[in-house]
Design a protein around this motif. Structure first.
Motif, PDB file in Angstrom:
ATOM      1  N   ARG A 275       0.823  -1.214   0.000  1.00  0.00           N
ATOM      2  CA  ARG A 275       0.000   0.000   0.000  1.00  0.00           C
ATOM      3  C   ARG A 275       0.856   1.263   0.000  1.00  0.00           C
ATOM      4  O   ARG A 275       0.435   2.300  -0.523  1.00  0.00           O
ATOM      5  N   TYR A 276       2.061   1.166   0.543  1.00  0.00           N
ATOM      6  CA  TYR A 276       2.944   2.339   0.527  1.00  0.00           C
ATOM      7  C   TYR A 276       3.509   2.584  -0.872  1.00  0.00           C
ATOM      8  O   TYR A 276       3.736   3.726  -1.268  1.00  0.00           O
ATOM      9  N   LEU A 277       3.736   1.500  -1.619  1.00  0.00           N
ATOM     10  CA  LEU A 277       4.168   1.665  -3.005  1.00  0.00           C
ATOM     11  C   LEU A 277       3.076   2.356  -3.824  1.00  0.00           C
ATOM     12  O   LEU A 277       3.350   3.247  -4.620  1.00  0.00           O
ATOM     13  N   LEU A 278       1.837   1.930  -3.605  1.00  0.00           N
ATOM     14  CA  LEU A 278       0.726   2.528  -4.344  1.00  0.00           C
ATOM     15  C   LEU A 278       0.453   3.956  -3.903  1.00  0.00           C
ATOM     16  O   LEU A 278      -0.055   4.764  -4.677  1.00  0.00           O
ATOM     17  N   ALA A 279       0.812   4.272  -2.664  1.00  0.00           N
ATOM     18  CA  ALA A 279       0.616   5.634  -2.165  1.00  0.00           C
ATOM     19  C   ALA A 279       1.750   6.560  -2.573  1.00  0.00           C
ATOM     20  O   ALA A 279       1.691   7.762  -2.323  1.00  0.00           O
ATOM     21  N   ALA A 280       2.764   6.037  -3.222  1.00  0.00           N
ATOM     22  CA  ALA A 280       3.963   6.824  -3.568  1.00  0.00           C
ATOM     23  C   ALA A 280       3.728   8.054  -4.446  1.00  0.00           C
ATOM     24  O   ALA A 280       4.381   9.064  -4.216  1.00  0.00           O
ATOM     25  N   PRO A 281       2.857   8.084  -5.462  1.00  0.00           N
ATOM     26  CA  PRO A 281       1.967   6.997  -5.915  1.00  0.00           C
ATOM     27  C   PRO A 281       2.519   6.301  -7.154  1.00  0.00           C
ATOM     28  O   PRO A 281       2.963   6.936  -8.093  1.00  0.00           O
ATOM     29  N   VAL A 282       2.489   4.956  -7.121  1.00  0.00           N
ATOM     30  CA  VAL A 282       2.820   4.139  -8.280  1.00  0.00           C
ATOM     31  C   VAL A 282       1.506   3.588  -8.835  1.00  0.00           C
ATOM     32  O   VAL A 282       0.782   2.914  -8.110  1.00  0.00           O
ATOM     33  N   PRO A 283       1.153   3.877 -10.084  1.00  0.00           N
ATOM     34  CA  PRO A 283      -0.085   3.318 -10.648  1.00  0.00           C
ATOM     35  C   PRO A 283      -0.075   1.795 -10.584  1.00  0.00           C
ATOM     36  O   PRO A 283       0.972   1.156 -10.730  1.00  0.00           O
ATOM     37  N   ARG A 284      -1.231   1.224 -10.348  1.00  0.00           N
ATOM     38  CA  ARG A 284      -1.307  -0.228 -10.167  1.00  0.00           C
ATOM     39  C   ARG A 284      -0.808  -0.989 -11.398  1.00  0.00           C
ATOM     40  O   ARG A 284      -0.078  -1.976 -11.261  1.00  0.00           O
ATOM     41  N   ALA A 285      -1.230  -0.551 -12.557  1.00  0.00           N
ATOM     42  CA  ALA A 285      -0.784  -1.239 -13.773  1.00  0.00           C
ATOM     43  C   ALA A 285       0.726  -1.127 -13.939  1.00  0.00           C
ATOM     44  O   ALA A 285       1.399  -2.077 -14.372  1.00  0.00           O
ATOM     45  N   ARG A 286       1.279   0.035 -13.591  1.00  0.00           N
ATOM     46  CA  ARG A 286       2.723   0.244 -13.685  1.00  0.00           C
ATOM     47  C   ARG A 286       3.462  -0.675 -12.724  1.00  0.00           C
ATOM     48  O   ARG A 286       4.484  -1.274 -13.064  1.00  0.00           O
ATOM     49  N   LEU A 287       2.940  -0.814 -11.515  1.00  0.00           N
ATOM     50  CA  LEU A 287       3.569  -1.680 -10.519  1.00  0.00           C
ATOM     51  C   LEU A 287       3.584  -3.127 -10.998  1.00  0.00           C
ATOM     52  O   LEU A 287       4.613  -3.808 -10.933  1.00  0.00           O
ATOM     53  N   LEU A 288       2.429  -3.593 -11.493  1.00  0.00           N
ATOM     54  CA  LEU A 288       2.359  -4.970 -11.958  1.00  0.00           C
ATOM     55  C   LEU A 288       3.261  -5.200 -13.169  1.00  0.00           C
ATOM     56  O   LEU A 288       3.919  -6.239 -13.277  1.00  0.00           O
ATOM     57  N   LEU A 289       3.294  -4.236 -14.083  1.00  0.00           N
ATOM     58  CA  LEU A 289       4.118  -4.396 -15.277  1.00  0.00           C
ATOM     59  C   LEU A 289       5.594  -4.477 -14.931  1.00  0.00           C
ATOM     60  O   LEU A 289       6.332  -5.313 -15.477  1.00  0.00           O
TER      61      LEU A 289
ATOM     62  N   ALA B  80      -4.024 -11.299 -18.013  1.00  0.00           N
ATOM     63  CA  ALA B  80      -5.130 -10.348 -18.095  1.00  0.00           C
ATOM     64  C   ALA B  80      -5.986 -10.397 -16.832  1.00  0.00           C
ATOM     65  O   ALA B  80      -6.416  -9.355 -16.311  1.00  0.00           O
ATOM     66  N   LEU B  81      -6.237 -11.597 -16.317  1.00  0.00           N
ATOM     67  CA  LEU B  81      -7.001 -11.731 -15.076  1.00  0.00           C
ATOM     68  C   LEU B  81      -6.261 -11.089 -13.904  1.00  0.00           C
ATOM     69  O   LEU B  81      -6.885 -10.477 -13.023  1.00  0.00           O
ATOM     70  N   ALA B  82      -4.944 -11.224 -13.888  1.00  0.00           N
ATOM     71  CA  ALA B  82      -4.155 -10.633 -12.812  1.00  0.00           C
ATOM     72  C   ALA B  82      -4.265  -9.111 -12.826  1.00  0.00           C
ATOM     73  O   ALA B  82      -4.511  -8.472 -11.792  1.00  0.00           O
ATOM     74  N   PHE B  83      -4.100  -8.504 -13.991  1.00  0.00           N
ATOM     75  CA  PHE B  83      -4.183  -7.045 -14.096  1.00  0.00           C
ATOM     76  C   PHE B  83      -5.600  -6.556 -13.799  1.00  0.00           C
ATOM     77  O   PHE B  83      -5.782  -5.547 -13.112  1.00  0.00           O
ATOM     78  N   ARG B  84      -6.593  -7.261 -14.293  1.00  0.00           N
ATOM     79  CA  ARG B  84      -7.983  -6.847 -14.090  1.00  0.00           C
ATOM     80  C   ARG B  84      -8.371  -6.952 -12.616  1.00  0.00           C
ATOM     81  O   ARG B  84      -8.984  -6.038 -12.050  1.00  0.00           O
ATOM     82  N   GLY B  85      -8.010  -8.064 -11.986  1.00  0.00           N
ATOM     83  CA  GLY B  85      -8.362  -8.241 -10.582  1.00  0.00           C
ATOM     84  C   GLY B  85      -7.636  -7.281  -9.661  1.00  0.00           C
ATOM     85  O   GLY B  85      -8.218  -6.744  -8.715  1.00  0.00           O
ATOM     86  N   PHE B  86      -6.358  -7.029  -9.946  1.00  0.00           N
ATOM     87  CA  PHE B  86      -5.573  -6.151  -9.084  1.00  0.00           C
ATOM     88  C   PHE B  86      -6.039  -4.707  -9.207  1.00  0.00           C
ATOM     89  O   PHE B  86      -5.964  -3.941  -8.239  1.00  0.00           O
ATOM     90  N   ALA B  87      -6.537  -4.314 -10.386  1.00  0.00           N
ATOM     91  CA  ALA B  87      -7.014  -2.943 -10.572  1.00  0.00           C
ATOM     92  C   ALA B  87      -8.217  -2.638  -9.698  1.00  0.00           C
ATOM     93  O   ALA B  87      -8.461  -1.499  -9.338  1.00  0.00           O
ATOM     94  N   ARG B  88      -8.989  -3.681  -9.343  1.00  0.00           N
ATOM     95  CA  ARG B  88     -10.200  -3.488  -8.552  1.00  0.00           C
ATOM     96  C   ARG B  88     -10.048  -3.942  -7.102  1.00  0.00           C
ATOM     97  O   ARG B  88     -10.969  -3.829  -6.316  1.00  0.00           O
ATOM     98  N   LYS B  89      -8.878  -4.447  -6.768  1.00  0.00           N
ATOM     99  CA  LYS B  89      -8.668  -5.014  -5.440  1.00  0.00           C
ATOM    100  C   LYS B  89      -8.514  -3.936  -4.378  1.00  0.00           C
ATOM    101  O   LYS B  89      -7.871  -2.913  -4.612  1.00  0.00           O
ATOM    102  N   ASP B  90      -9.080  -4.184  -3.200  1.00  0.00           N
ATOM    103  CA  ASP B  90      -8.919  -3.284  -2.074  1.00  0.00           C
ATOM    104  C   ASP B  90      -7.620  -3.638  -1.362  1.00  0.00           C
ATOM    105  O   ASP B  90      -7.523  -4.683  -0.712  1.00  0.00           O
ATOM    106  N   ILE B  91      -6.613  -2.801  -1.480  1.00  0.00           N
ATOM    107  CA  ILE B  91      -5.297  -3.061  -0.902  1.00  0.00           C
ATOM    108  C   ILE B  91      -5.289  -2.589   0.542  1.00  0.00           C
ATOM    109  O   ILE B  91      -5.441  -1.406   0.830  1.00  0.00           O
ATOM    110  N   VAL B  92      -5.134  -3.521   1.461  1.00  0.00           N
ATOM    111  CA  VAL B  92      -5.134  -3.184   2.892  1.00  0.00           C
ATOM    112  C   VAL B  92      -3.831  -3.560   3.559  1.00  0.00           C
ATOM    113  O   VAL B  92      -3.692  -3.411   4.778  1.00  0.00           O
ATOM    114  N   SER B  93      -2.882  -4.090   2.808  1.00  0.00           N
ATOM    115  CA  SER B  93      -1.616  -4.514   3.417  1.00  0.00           C
ATOM    116  C   SER B  93      -0.443  -4.031   2.587  1.00  0.00           C
ATOM    117  O   SER B  93      -0.612  -3.507   1.506  1.00  0.00           O
TER     118      SER B  93
END
Length: 292
Positions: free
Chosen positions: A119-133, A279-292
């Motif tokens: 969650r700290y990486l995403l708050a940096a902010p790193v876009p989710r798709a960018r992080l996964l890629l 594709a499922l990984a990117f799609r699911g992670f884009a909508r996932k509630d990140i709590v950790s």
């Protein structure tokens, strides 16, 4: 009561000066992070050590012998460095190489979640798709390095022990050393493509769980189940839909006449499954509630 105005443009999002989403978490930075991890160093050491273990086994046990009545690549393991590399790849492609691929692609996102740093990486902010890629690119790069490292070390060790010479084929005849090197390179490329299903499984599971061991173990377990199902002859032609059915199609490359039909079918199946799972990984992670 006043009615809300329609057609009004959305307020522009404010970002810090100099912020560029495409420059966050560069692949180079992620690669350095992963290379410094202990599991990367340990896995690289184990893969580099395997050819030496096989060399000692052949030195202690004598000339390798296949099963009675069967012609095997193992019979000519000590004929040349090329043969030793081919045998090492044959002995490890079915299971051993599954482990580093699952580890590098399955541990990458889940480990960040287990450390509570995702969650700290995403708050940096790193876009989710960018992080996964970035993480997927590095995971696949390390997987390819692992698959290349093993036969490369085996070729060097085998050449030092048994000499540089032609590849002796199990069905008789030989391939010149230059041709054999090209065939081995084709084999390594096919093994990597065939492992894309395991990589995609591990990566998808890594985006679904906070437990790295669950993602890695799940990918390895599902790969093993696929191999077991491929042994069930009662499934008939349905087995051709299993990636494991084509995992040894590269053996057609160590024949006098190269027949790529099996490798083409296996590659097509592997790439198709992998693209769906990515594709499922990117799609699911884009909508996932990140709590950790």
């Amino acid at each position: 009561m006043s009615t809300p105005r329609t057609g009004r443009a959305a307020a522009p999002r404010e970002v810090a000066d100099g912020y560029r989403a495409g420059r966050t978490l560069p692949v180079r930075v992620e690669l350095v992070r992963q290379l410094k991890r202990r599991r990367t160093l340990v896995m690289g050491g184990l893969l580099a050590a395997l050819p030496f273990v096989l060399l000692i086994a052949f030195a202690v046990g004598g000339e390798p012998e296949g099963r009675p009545g069967q012609i095997s690549l193992m019979d000519s393991a000590t004929a040349s460095g090329a043969n030793f590399a081919a045998v090492t790849l044959f002995a490890s492609a079915g299971f051993l190489l599954v482990v580093p691929v699952a580890l590098f692609c399955g541990d990458t996102v889940a480990s960040e979640a287990s450390w509570s740093s995702l969650r700290y990486l995403l708050a940096a902010p790193v876009p989710r798709a960018r992080l996964l890629l970035s993480k997927l690119t590095v995971g696949l790069a390390l997987s390819l390095a692992a698959i290349v490292l093993l036969p490369l070390v085996a070729l060097a060790v085998g050449t030092a022990a048994y000499g540089w010479g032609p590849l002796h084929l199990p069905t008789g005849g030989t391939l010149p050393a230059g041709t054999a090197t090209g065939r081995l390179a084709l084999t390594v490329a096919y093994v990597f493509v065939s492992q894309l299903v395991t990589a995609a499984l591990a990566f998808w599971l890594s985006t679904r769980t906070d437990a790295p061991l669950g993602a890695v173990g799940g990918a390895v377990g599902l790969t093993i189940i696929g191999s077991v199902l491929d042994e069930v002859t009662a499934l008939g032609d349905w087995r051709s839909l299993l990636p494991a059915h084509w995992q040894y199609a590269w053996l057609d490359a160590v024949q006098p006449r190269l027949d790529p039909a099996g490798m083409i079918q296996g590659s097509s199946l592997s790439v198709t499954y992998a693209l769906v799972l990515f594709a499922l990984a990117f799609r699911g992670f884009a909508r996932k509630d990140i709590v950790s």
